[in-house]
Design a protein around this motif. Structure first.
Motif, PDB file in Angstrom:
ATOM      1  N   PRO A  41       0.808  -1.231   0.000  1.00 30.92           N
ATOM      2  CA  PRO A  41       0.000   0.000   0.000  1.00 30.92           C
ATOM      3  C   PRO A  41       0.835   1.273   0.000  1.00 30.92           C
ATOM      4  CG  PRO A  41      -0.034  -1.060   2.155  1.00 30.92           C
ATOM      5  CD  PRO A  41       0.627  -2.022   1.223  1.00 30.92           C
ATOM      6  N   LYS A  42       2.118   1.188   0.405  1.00 28.86           N
ATOM      7  CA  LYS A  42       2.949   2.383   0.456  1.00 28.86           C
ATOM      8  C   LYS A  42       3.614   2.695  -0.879  1.00 28.86           C
ATOM      9  CE  LYS A  42       4.058   1.871   5.384  1.00 28.86           C
ATOM     10  NZ  LYS A  42       5.156   1.744   6.379  1.00 28.86           N
ATOM     11  N   LYS A  43       3.570   1.750  -1.807  1.00 31.24           N
ATOM     12  CA  LYS A  43       4.211   1.951  -3.106  1.00 31.24           C
ATOM     13  C   LYS A  43       3.188   2.381  -4.148  1.00 31.24           C
ATOM     14  CE  LYS A  43       8.032  -1.266  -2.350  1.00 31.24           C
ATOM     15  NZ  LYS A  43       8.827  -2.360  -2.907  1.00 31.24           N
ATOM     16  N   GLY A  44       3.683   3.013  -5.209  1.00 34.31           N
ATOM     17  CA  GLY A  44       2.771   3.467  -6.249  1.00 34.31           C
ATOM     18  C   GLY A  44       3.452   3.548  -7.596  1.00 34.31           C
ATOM     19  N   GLN A  69      18.764   7.855  -8.734  1.00 34.49           N
ATOM     20  CA  GLN A  69      17.806   7.938  -7.636  1.00 34.49           C
ATOM     21  C   GLN A  69      18.308   8.833  -6.498  1.00 34.49           C
ATOM     22  OE1 GLN A  69      17.850   4.866  -9.520  1.00 34.49           O
ATOM     23  NE2 GLN A  69      16.010   5.920 -10.233  1.00 34.49           N
ATOM     24  N   GLY A  70      19.511   9.367  -6.649  1.00 34.39           N
ATOM     25  CA  GLY A  70      20.047  10.270  -5.636  1.00 34.39           C
ATOM     26  C   GLY A  70      20.318   9.549  -4.329  1.00 34.39           C
ATOM     27  N   GLU A  71      20.257  10.298  -3.242  1.00 32.47           N
ATOM     28  CA  GLU A  71      20.510   9.710  -1.924  1.00 32.47           C
ATOM     29  C   GLU A  71      19.240   9.036  -1.429  1.00 32.47           C
ATOM     30  OE1 GLU A  71      21.977  11.187   2.474  1.00 32.47           O
ATOM     31  OE2 GLU A  71      22.875  12.091   0.685  1.00 32.47           O
ATOM     32  N   ILE A  72      19.328   7.768  -1.158  1.00 32.79           N
ATOM     33  CA  ILE A  72      18.163   6.950  -0.813  1.00 32.79           C
ATOM     34  C   ILE A  72      18.073   6.751   0.689  1.00 32.79           C
ATOM     35  CG2 ILE A  72      17.122   4.655  -1.080  1.00 32.79           C
ATOM     36  CD1 ILE A  72      18.496   4.485  -3.826  1.00 32.79           C
ATOM     37  N   ASP A  73      16.874   6.882   1.223  1.00 37.39           N
ATOM     38  CA  ASP A  73      16.605   6.564   2.628  1.00 37.39           C
ATOM     39  C   ASP A  73      16.214   5.090   2.693  1.00 37.39           C
ATOM     40  OD1 ASP A  73      15.575   6.178   5.200  1.00 37.39           O
ATOM     41  OD2 ASP A  73      14.765   8.210   5.314  1.00 37.39           O
ATOM     42  N   GLY A  79      10.833  -0.169   4.967  1.00 36.19           N
ATOM     43  CA  GLY A  79       9.516  -0.058   5.594  1.00 36.19           C
ATOM     44  C   GLY A  79       8.366  -0.152   4.617  1.00 36.19           C
ATOM     45  N   ALA A  80       8.642   0.123   3.329  1.00 35.57           N
ATOM     46  CA  ALA A  80       7.604   0.032   2.301  1.00 35.57           C
ATOM     47  C   ALA A  80       7.400  -1.398   1.824  1.00 35.57           C
ATOM     48  CB  ALA A  80       7.956   0.931   1.126  1.00 35.57           C
ATOM     49  N   GLY A  81       8.194  -2.335   2.358  1.00 36.55           N
ATOM     50  CA  GLY A  81       8.022  -3.741   1.997  1.00 36.55           C
ATOM     51  C   GLY A  81       8.923  -4.228   0.891  1.00 36.55           C
ATOM     52  N   THR A  82      10.016  -3.512   0.586  1.00 37.50           N
ATOM     53  CA  THR A  82      10.920  -3.910  -0.489  1.00 37.50           C
ATOM     54  C   THR A  82      11.632  -5.202  -0.117  1.00 37.50           C
ATOM     55  OG1 THR A  82      11.238  -1.598  -1.101  1.00 37.50           O
ATOM     56  CG2 THR A  82      12.878  -3.184  -1.898  1.00 37.50           C
ATOM     57  N   ARG A  83      11.535  -6.211  -0.998  1.00 35.01           N
ATOM     58  CA  ARG A  83      12.070  -7.538  -0.695  1.00 35.01           C
ATOM     59  C   ARG A  83      13.442  -7.777  -1.303  1.00 35.01           C
ATOM     60  NH1 ARG A  83       8.215 -11.245   0.612  1.00 35.01           N
ATOM     61  NH2 ARG A  83      10.035 -12.495   1.158  1.00 35.01           N
ATOM     62  N   PHE A  84      13.820  -6.978  -2.301  1.00 34.89           N
ATOM     63  CA  PHE A  84      15.146  -7.119  -2.903  1.00 34.89           C
ATOM     64  C   PHE A  84      15.482  -5.844  -3.666  1.00 34.89           C
ATOM     65  CE2 PHE A  84      12.147  -8.816  -6.009  1.00 34.89           C
ATOM     66  CZ  PHE A  84      12.531  -8.188  -7.187  1.00 34.89           C
ATOM     67  N   VAL A 237       8.328   4.927  -4.498  1.00 38.35           N
ATOM     68  CA  VAL A 237       8.618   4.162  -3.289  1.00 38.35           C
ATOM     69  C   VAL A 237       9.087   5.130  -2.212  1.00 38.35           C
ATOM     70  CG1 VAL A 237      10.108   2.383  -2.276  1.00 38.35           C
ATOM     71  CG2 VAL A 237       9.240   2.095  -4.602  1.00 38.35           C
ATOM     72  N   PRO A 238       8.532   5.045  -1.003  1.00 34.95           N
ATOM     73  CA  PRO A 238       9.009   5.901   0.084  1.00 34.95           C
ATOM     74  C   PRO A 238      10.511   5.753   0.295  1.00 34.95           C
ATOM     75  CG  PRO A 238       6.992   4.782   0.730  1.00 34.95           C
ATOM     76  CD  PRO A 238       7.402   4.195  -0.596  1.00 34.95           C
ATOM     77  N   GLY A 239      11.185   6.888   0.510  1.00 36.74           N
ATOM     78  CA  GLY A 239      12.626   6.885   0.685  1.00 36.74           C
ATOM     79  C   GLY A 239      13.389   7.215  -0.580  1.00 36.74           C
TER      80      GLY A 239
END
Length: 330
Positions: A41-44, A69-73, A79-84, A237-239
């Protein structure tokens, strides 16, 4: 055709049942169009395409990133559920992505499985590129297998197109170099044009990561299977500020985890230990019920069996053609 505007004579308050039906219908359409929103739900996506909806339904999803993508948090990415995460490391024989080392370390620190990828330049020799790869891609035991990114460099300084044979020879050298360096079978990333020109029917024992942002992979590639799908370049994606590529894994949770551990080859779909248990058929025939009684529902009569040597042979001469179950009748 544009929808008609409501007038005072067509006020929705005079048709409460119709308005409710319209709202319910629209809600149903939304659920059918994006059933995967519940997974992440946090991704779009800033420009979603209906043709890749199947990828958004996959449970295991990730991203690929580079300096753009610049500097990534990475804490928010996790926290957004990224698996890889596929992280760009090297390009050609003399370029190192300036954000690679930080992205590599931060992804690991936040527990995101990551893979380094090398972008091939056809203007450089394969041996030069292997030397550059070995110099900059870490031999991290807990990393995912590396990726060889092969595509035509249209519009770049190296717009050269080499022959199919020469391209395959270079790819072979670099796949071998990556495997020797990391100890893991590389993943092959490619797009529609390069796959059609060079890779169709090649390296079928390797995992493939394919790009298609407007249609299912089966409609764009002459391949029976694939392992990763890059389904959008406009993901959110958040971050990460701005667009980012999003990807989906074709496989189960168990297969993904076993691939990480080196127990499952996703390219050949073979297990190297710890695979799913399957029942092995016993070679010993089951015991016959001779001497037992029939179930009570069948009268409880004691079962009788003729000895094998006394069973009359059914031949064309002694068959009763009027009975069902005879060869001729069937």
């Amino acid at each position: 055709m544009p929808a008609r505007e409501l007038t005072t004579q067509q006020s929705p308050r005079k048709h409460p049942v119709g308005a409710a039906a319209v709202l319910a219908f629209l809600a149903t359409l939304f659920c059918l169009a994006e059933p995967s929103l519940a997974y992440y739900p946090k991704k779009g996506d800033s420009a979603p395409h209906h043709g890749v909806r199947d990828a958004r339904r996959k449970v295991i999803q990730g991203i690929d990133v580079s300096r753009w993508q610049g500097e990534i948090d990475w804490e928010k990415v996790k926290g957004a559920g990224t698996r890889f995460a596929f992280i760009k490391a090297t390009e050609g024989g003399d370029h190192l992505d300036p954000n690679f080392r930080r992205n590599w370390a931060e992804a690991k620190r936040h527990g995101i499985p990551r893979s380094a990828y090398h972008f091939v330049w056809w203007c450089r020799s394969a041996k030069d590129q292997v030397r550059w790869i070995k110099k900059h891609i870490p031999r991290d035991p807990d990393a995912l297998p590396p990726v060889l990114d092969v595509e035509w460099q249209n519009g770049s300084q190296c717009a050269k197109r080499i022959s199919r044979q020469e391209a395959l020879e270079k790819i072979e050298v670099m796949l071998k170099g990556l495997r020797e360096h990391t100890g893991k079978k590389p993943v092959i990333y490619t797009d529609i044009n390069f796959h059609e020109d060079i890779l169709e029917g090649q390296y079928n024992d390797h995992p493939y990561w394919l790009r298609s942002t407007a249609a299912p992979l089966a409609k764009r590639y002459a391949r029976d299977r694939w392992e990763f799908w890059q389904f959008t370049t406009t993901g959110r994606v958040p971050g990460i500020t701005g667009d980012v590529d999003r990807n989906a894994f074709f496989g189960t949770e168990r297969e993904f985890e076993a691939w990480r551990q080196g127990r499952f080859d996703i390219g050949t779909r073979t297990w190297h230990g710890g695979g799913p248990k399957t029942k092995v058929a016993s070679r010993i025939p089951p015991a016959t019920p001779a001497g037992l009684r029939a179930p009570k529902g069948a009268g409880g009569i004691k079962l009788k069996f003729a000895p094998p040597g006394r069973i009359p042979a059914r031949t064309a001469d002694n068959r009763d053609v009027e009975r069902t179950g005879t060869v001729r009748r069937n």
